[in-house]
Design an enzyme around this catalytic site. Structure first.
Site, mmCIF file in Angstrom:
data_model
loop_
_atom_site.group_PDB
_atom_site.id
_atom_site.type_symbol
_atom_site.label_atom_id
_atom_site.label_comp_id
_atom_site.label_asym_id
_atom_site.label_seq_id
_atom_site.Cartn_x
_atom_site.Cartn_y
_atom_site.Cartn_z
ATOM 1 N N GLU A 435 0.833 -1.218 0.000
ATOM 2 C CA GLU A 435 0.000 0.000 0.000
ATOM 3 C C GLU A 435 0.863 1.262 0.000
ATOM 4 O O GLU A 435 0.493 2.257 0.612
ATOM 5 C CB GLU A 435 -0.938 0.033 1.217
ATOM 6 C CG GLU A 435 -2.171 -0.792 1.054
ATOM 7 C CD GLU A 435 -2.915 -0.444 -0.219
ATOM 8 O OE1 GLU A 435 -3.366 -1.388 -0.876
ATOM 9 O OE2 GLU A 435 -3.036 0.749 -0.562
HETATM 10 C C1 LIG Z 1 3.319 -9.704 0.294
HETATM 11 C C2 LIG Z 1 3.033 -8.586 -0.646
HETATM 12 C C3 LIG Z 1 1.727 -8.320 -0.998
HETATM 13 C C4 LIG Z 1 1.442 -7.310 -1.920
HETATM 14 N N1 LIG Z 1 0.144 -7.107 -2.350
HETATM 15 C C5 LIG Z 1 -0.077 -6.293 -3.410
HETATM 16 C C6 LIG Z 1 -1.362 -6.242 -4.046
HETATM 17 O O1 LIG Z 1 -2.319 -6.894 -3.619
HETATM 18 N N2 LIG Z 1 -1.508 -5.464 -5.151
HETATM 19 C C7 LIG Z 1 -0.482 -4.736 -5.663
HETATM 20 O O2 LIG Z 1 -0.675 -4.071 -6.671
HETATM 21 N N3 LIG Z 1 0.744 -4.737 -5.078
HETATM 22 C C8 LIG Z 1 0.967 -5.513 -3.981
HETATM 23 N N4 LIG Z 1 2.208 -5.553 -3.396
HETATM 24 C C9 LIG Z 1 3.260 -4.707 -3.927
HETATM 25 C C10 LIG Z 1 3.621 -3.550 -3.007
HETATM 26 O O3 LIG Z 1 2.567 -2.629 -2.938
HETATM 27 C C11 LIG Z 1 4.928 -2.942 -3.528
HETATM 28 O O4 LIG Z 1 5.946 -3.907 -3.296
HETATM 29 C C12 LIG Z 1 5.267 -1.637 -2.861
HETATM 30 O O5 LIG Z 1 4.339 -0.649 -3.238
HETATM 31 C C13 LIG Z 1 6.667 -1.150 -3.204
HETATM 32 O O6 LIG Z 1 6.929 -1.266 -4.569
HETATM 33 P P1 LIG Z 1 8.251 -1.989 -5.067
HETATM 34 O O7 LIG Z 1 8.340 -3.303 -4.378
HETATM 35 O O8 LIG Z 1 8.258 -2.001 -6.545
HETATM 36 O O9 LIG Z 1 9.422 -1.108 -4.517
HETATM 37 P P2 LIG Z 1 10.057 0.191 -5.219
HETATM 38 O O10 LIG Z 1 8.988 1.041 -5.780
HETATM 39 O O11 LIG Z 1 11.134 -0.236 -6.114
HETATM 40 O O12 LIG Z 1 10.677 0.936 -3.953
HETATM 41 C C14 LIG Z 1 11.835 0.447 -3.283
HETATM 42 C C15 LIG Z 1 12.172 1.365 -2.112
HETATM 43 O O13 LIG Z 1 12.449 2.670 -2.608
HETATM 44 C C16 LIG Z 1 11.645 3.629 -1.974
HETATM 45 N N5 LIG Z 1 11.254 4.631 -2.967
HETATM 46 C C17 LIG Z 1 10.716 4.437 -4.184
HETATM 47 N N6 LIG Z 1 10.507 5.605 -4.799
HETATM 48 C C18 LIG Z 1 10.934 6.569 -3.973
HETATM 49 C C19 LIG Z 1 10.998 7.992 -4.043
HETATM 50 N N7 LIG Z 1 10.544 8.658 -5.095
HETATM 51 N N8 LIG Z 1 11.486 8.657 -2.973
HETATM 52 C C20 LIG Z 1 11.935 8.002 -1.899
HETATM 53 N N9 LIG Z 1 11.922 6.660 -1.778
HETATM 54 C C21 LIG Z 1 11.430 5.960 -2.811
HETATM 55 C C22 LIG Z 1 10.454 2.899 -1.392
HETATM 56 O O14 LIG Z 1 10.001 3.516 -0.208
HETATM 57 C C23 LIG Z 1 11.027 1.524 -1.101
HETATM 58 O O15 LIG Z 1 11.585 1.495 0.188
HETATM 59 C C24 LIG Z 1 2.495 -6.528 -2.441
HETATM 60 C C25 LIG Z 1 3.809 -6.765 -2.031
HETATM 61 C C26 LIG Z 1 4.093 -7.801 -1.176
HETATM 62 C C27 LIG Z 1 5.518 -8.060 -0.815
#
Ligand SMILES: Cc1cc2nc3c(=O)[nH]c(=O)nc-3n(C[C@H](O)[C@H](O)[C@H](O)COP(=O)(O)OP(=O)(O)OC[C@H]3O[C@@H](n4cnc5c(N)ncnc54)[C@H](O)[C@@H]3O)c2cc1C
Length: 591
Positions: A435
């Site tokens: 989220e």
């Molecule tokens: C168990 C699980 C269940 C999930 N369920 C769902 C679901 O039902 N539906 C769905 O769509 N997704 C789901 N997700 C996905 C989840 O919402 C994303 O993993 C999350 O939003 C982060 O995206 P990412 O993993 O691509 O990380 P990234 O976007 O690559 O981010 C990596 C890190 O960089 C930081 N970051 C990124 N951009 C910036 C910025 N501009 N400034 C500062 N910091 C930044 C973030 O805070 C994070 O710590 C789920 C994930 C897991 C692990």
């Protein structure tokens, strides 16, 4: 094996003594008297303790399995889901015309807490269904509402939200999933979504996926994203189930916690989808789901801390180690119970004062959402939108911290799976990530929410806290222990906000302090809740309430929060004031 009992008295205290729900001028609130809310929440507590809690460890150890393209949930989940469905828990706040009970959202929130504490992974199946339903009700056409809402409200069908792709989670503008318009008005959706919670399972006859995708030829980036309903099984016009859609599960992810929830890679291969709302306005529609979901995820944070705390207390009373420094407390035993030791007390008081403050904050947030939706109250809408990243980010960070703190009470036994404490910490961990990862919540708060409507809602919050302090300053019992610390914390928050306003020229300064600000504001919000709860408890005592033990405990817990937790605001402010210099000092190559 851990156990769980819903803190029913505290739900009632927050709803009635603190928020005085039945006196609030919000549609449906007049019916929320103590007897009614007590009866509903007792039932929610019962199903949570008796049915969902025993399945928590089962879900953790068995996990979900992908068999012949279909996900099999852990033993007992299907029967429990039937019970949740029969109880009508998912559609509690859904309008009666769609088969719900038409209760306010705050009742849904309160009833969800015990279920999430008891079994977070299980509850996500209905939590996501509720979110999908809300998005359809807010942005779907009448025909879409009629077709999908009743089945989602009854949980005969479940829902999912599909945003994340392998190369994008936060930056959804990079999305590649596409939706090609068809002559009949539908779309063919193709692409891959990953990490989709409750993506597939064997507990419902259909799954309604809400999928973000781009219509070719639309604007670049996030402005070109639209939202679609993509059913697992196509629904015929008469409501019967038709052909299997082009949706399949690629795999289930192996993960750290919430093993009972299937986290799926979803492949969409020219799947039939139906646009919700307007083309390219998908993020707006999805935000309905996300704001509600963020409040729900904040609740997950403290709900895991609550169940971990309950078990830590039982252990601390039972486990004999050492003697109390002030004299033997258990002369007949070989040692005193852990709970006599001040450091164990500190730990338990940290947990308890957080859990109760977080509950009050979340229920208050839910009441603001009711006010925003039912009364079209723009101020409430602005305030809850300001609070949403704090509810999500602060409550999940702290929820995890205190789930770990509860593990610590068990010493080595907390680390051993047999006691179940590690599961609470592992399950709570994800709430800090999905989220919108918490760093991004802080970015949203400082980079966007503070300045919304010219900072009106932030000012409104400052004013609200200030007025409360002023109105009660003559109350000696409240002043020293509650109002003075709140005043100091509010001042820290105001100074931090001023710092951000002055640092616009170098945005790195503001964003280097955004995480600290989210926590600073979280403390002020909980401090404000505790000051109000302290007052409410004192008033109840003055009014002759019979449960003096509960009320005196409430006041003492509040004093602890104000004395030992709230002063953290000064540290956060000190960090914020140092700006970006030390944070950004290194070249990337020096890390
Ligand atoms: C168990 C699980 C269940 C999930 N369920 C769902 C679901 O039902 N539906 C769905 O769509 N997704 C789901 N997700 C996905 C989840 O919402 C994303 O993993 C999350 O939003 C982060 O995206 P990412 O993993 O691509 O990380 P990234 O976007 O690559 O981010 C990596 C890190 O960089 C930081 N970051 C990124 N951009 C910036 C910025 N501009 N400034 C500062 N910091 C930044 C973030 O805070 C994070 O710590 C789920 C994930 C897991 C692990």
């Amino acid at each position: 094996m851990p156990s769980y009992t819903a803190p029913l008295k505290d739900y009632q205290f927050v709803l009635h003594d603190l928020l005085k729900v039945s006196e609030q001028d919000v549609p449906g609130y007049a019916d929320l008297d103590r007897d009614f809310t007590g009866a509903v929440l007792e039932e929610a507590g019962k199903i949570s303790s008796d049915v969902l809690s025993p399945l928590n460890v089962v879900g953790d150890t068995e996990g979900c399995v992908l068999e012949n393209g279909v996900v099999r949930t852990p033993t007992g989940f299907k029967a429990a889901f039937d019970q949740v469905r029969e109880g009508g828990w998912t559609g509690m706040d859904v309008p009666e015309q769609y088969g719900g009970q038409g209760l306010p959202y705050i009742m849904h929130t309160a009833a969800q807490e015990p279920m999430v504490s008891a079994n977070m992974a299980f509850n996500m199946y209905q939590g996501l269904t509720h979110g999908a339903l809300s998005a359809i009700l807010a942005h779907g056409s009448d025909a879409q509402k009629d077709m999908y809402a009743p089945k989602l409200a009854s949980c005969e069908w479940t829902g999912t939200m599909n945003l994340t792709e392998p190369h994008c989670g936060t930056d959804l503008g990079l999305m590649r999933t596409k939706a090609v318009p068809q002559d009949d008005g539908s779309f063919k959706v193709s692409g891959q979504k990953i990490f989709i919670s409750a993506g597939d399972h064997d507990m419902a006859e259909n799954i309604i996926h809400l999928v973000l995708a781009k219509i070719p030829g639309g604007p670049d980036g996030i402005k070109g994203v639209s939202l679609f309903i993509v059913p697992k099984i196509i629904v015929n016009e008469d409501g019967s189930l038709g052909d299997r859609n082009g949706v399949s599960v690629g795999k289930i992810e192996e993960k750290m916690g919430i093993h009972g929830n299937s986290t799926c890679v979803m492949n969409y291969d020219e799947a039939t989808g139906y646009l919700i709302g307007e083309e390219h306005k998908g993020m707006r529609a999805m935000f309905v789901m996300m704001n509600e979901a963020r409040l729900g995820v904040g609740l997950q944070g403290y709900a895991q801390s609550e169940v971990a705390y309950q078990n830590a207390v039982a252990y601390a009373k039972d486990r004999l180690q050492g003697r109390a420094v002030t004299g033997v407390q258990n002369p007949d035993g070989p040692a005193d119970p852990l709970i006599v030791h001040p450091d164990i007390r500190r730990n338990l008081m940290d947990q308890k004062s957080f859990n109760e403050g977080a509950r009050a904050f979340t229920f208050w947030g839910a009441s603001l959402l009711d006010r925003a939706h039912q009364n079209s109250d723009k101020d409430a809408e602005g305030l809850v939108s300001l609070m949403t990243p704090v509810i999500k980010g602060f409550l999940t960070d702290k929820g995890f911290e205190y789930a770990v703190a509860a593990q610590q009470v068990y010493g080595g036994h907390g680390y051993i799976e047999e006691w179940g404490m590690s599961q609470f910490a592992r399950d709570a961990r994800i709430a800090m990530i999905y989220e919108g990862a918490n760093g991004v919540q802080a970015l949203d708060l400082v980079g966007r929410k503070l300045a919304i409507d010219g900072g009106k809602h932030l000012m409104g919050f400052f004013e609200m806290v200030k007025s409360f302090i002023k109105e009660n300053e003559g109350n000696e019992a409240l002043k020293k222990d509650f109002l003075d610390p709140l005043k100091a914390a509010r001042k820290d928050m105001q100074a931090a906000a001023m710092y951000f306003m002055g640092s616009m020229k170098n945005p790195n300064n503001a964003l280097s302090g955004s995480y600290d600000f989210m926590h600073l504001m979280g403390h002020v919000c909980l401090g404000y809740m505790w000051a109000r709860m302290g007052k409410a408890a004192m008033e109840a005592l003055d009014g002759g309430a019979s449960d003096t033990d509960f009320l005196n405990t409430k006041i003492a817990t509040g004093r602890y929060y104000m004395a030992r937790q709230l002063p953290s605001t000064a540290l956060h402010l000190a960090r914020i004031n140092t700006g970006a210099d030390t944070v950004m000092a290194l070249e990337a190559a020096n890390f």
